[in-house]
Design an enzyme around this catalytic site. Structure first.
Site, short mmCIF file in Angstrom:
data_model
loop_
_atom_site.label_atom_id
_atom_site.label_comp_id
_atom_site.label_asym_id
_atom_site.label_seq_id
_atom_site.Cartn_x
_atom_site.Cartn_y
_atom_site.Cartn_z
N GLY A 138 18.19 5.26 -7.32
CA GLY A 138 18.35 4.09 -8.16
C GLY A 138 17.51 2.92 -7.69
N ASN A 188 8.77 -4.54 4.70
CA ASN A 188 8.43 -3.12 4.84
C ASN A 188 9.67 -2.29 5.14
OD1 ASN A 188 5.78 -2.48 4.32
ND2 ASN A 188 5.09 -2.70 6.42
N LEU A 227 0.82 -1.21 0.00
CA LEU A 227 0.00 0.00 0.00
C LEU A 227 0.86 1.27 0.00
CD1 LEU A 227 -2.43 -1.30 2.76
CD2 LEU A 227 -2.78 -1.40 0.28
N GLY A 228 2.10 1.15 -0.42
CA GLY A 228 2.98 2.30 -0.48
C GLY A 228 3.19 2.90 0.90
N ALA A 229 2.99 4.20 0.99
CA ALA A 229 3.21 4.91 2.25
C ALA A 229 2.24 4.48 3.35
CB ALA A 229 3.10 6.42 2.02
N THR A 289 11.99 4.23 -6.99
CA THR A 289 12.21 3.21 -8.01
C THR A 289 12.71 1.91 -7.38
OG1 THR A 289 12.84 4.95 -9.56
CG2 THR A 289 13.44 2.69 -10.16
N GLY A 290 12.04 0.83 -7.67
CA GLY A 290 12.46 -0.47 -7.18
C GLY A 290 11.97 -0.85 -5.80
N ALA A 291 11.21 0.02 -5.15
CA ALA A 291 10.75 -0.28 -3.79
C ALA A 291 9.87 -1.53 -3.76
CB ALA A 291 10.00 0.91 -3.20
N GLY A 292 9.00 -1.68 -4.73
CA GLY A 292 8.14 -2.86 -4.77
C GLY A 292 8.94 -4.13 -4.98
N ASP A 294 14.12 8.27 -3.82
CA ASP A 294 13.76 7.67 -5.11
C ASP A 294 13.00 6.38 -4.85
OD1 ASP A 294 13.62 6.60 -7.66
OD2 ASP A 294 15.77 6.69 -8.04
#
Length: 106
Positions: A87, A76, A21-23, A48-51, A46
């Site tokens: 990056g 998490n 759920l992101g944040a 990018t790539g967190a998921g 950034d």
């Protein structure tokens, strides 16, 4: 979040379902029921790539024998740590970095 939890429950049908759920964090539906986990608050550099980081850390936790809740908390934290750097691949934390991060904000 109730609508997401309900959808995850319909999908689960005896399997484990994780919704990011992101944040707002993440939730897991498994044999223990529906459990929500808050996201760690960090300064985002950034996303990018967190998921990908989350999924990899969750899978690694499950493979290492962690229960769904512990694996999700670790995932998490890994995703939160990853967004504090630029990056995608270079932002992925090592297990040691993740351990220190989790210990520091426990």
């Amino acid at each position: 979040m109730a609508d997401i939890a309900a959808a995850a429950q319909r999908l689960a049908d005896g399997r484990r379902v994780v919704a990011t759920l992101g944040a707002r964090g993440a939730l897991v539906v498994d044999r223990e029921g529906v459990r929500a986990f808050e996201a760690r608050r960090v300064e985002v550099v950034d996303p990018t790539g967190a998921g990908d980081c989350f999924v990899g850390a969750f899978a690694a936790g499950i493979a290492a024998g962690l229960d769904s809740g512990a694996a999700l908390r670790r995932a998490n934290a890994a995703a939160a740590l990853s967004v504090t750097r630029p990056g995608a691949a270079p932002a992925m934390p090592t297990p040691a970095e993740l351990d220190r991060f989790m210990a520091a904000v426990a």
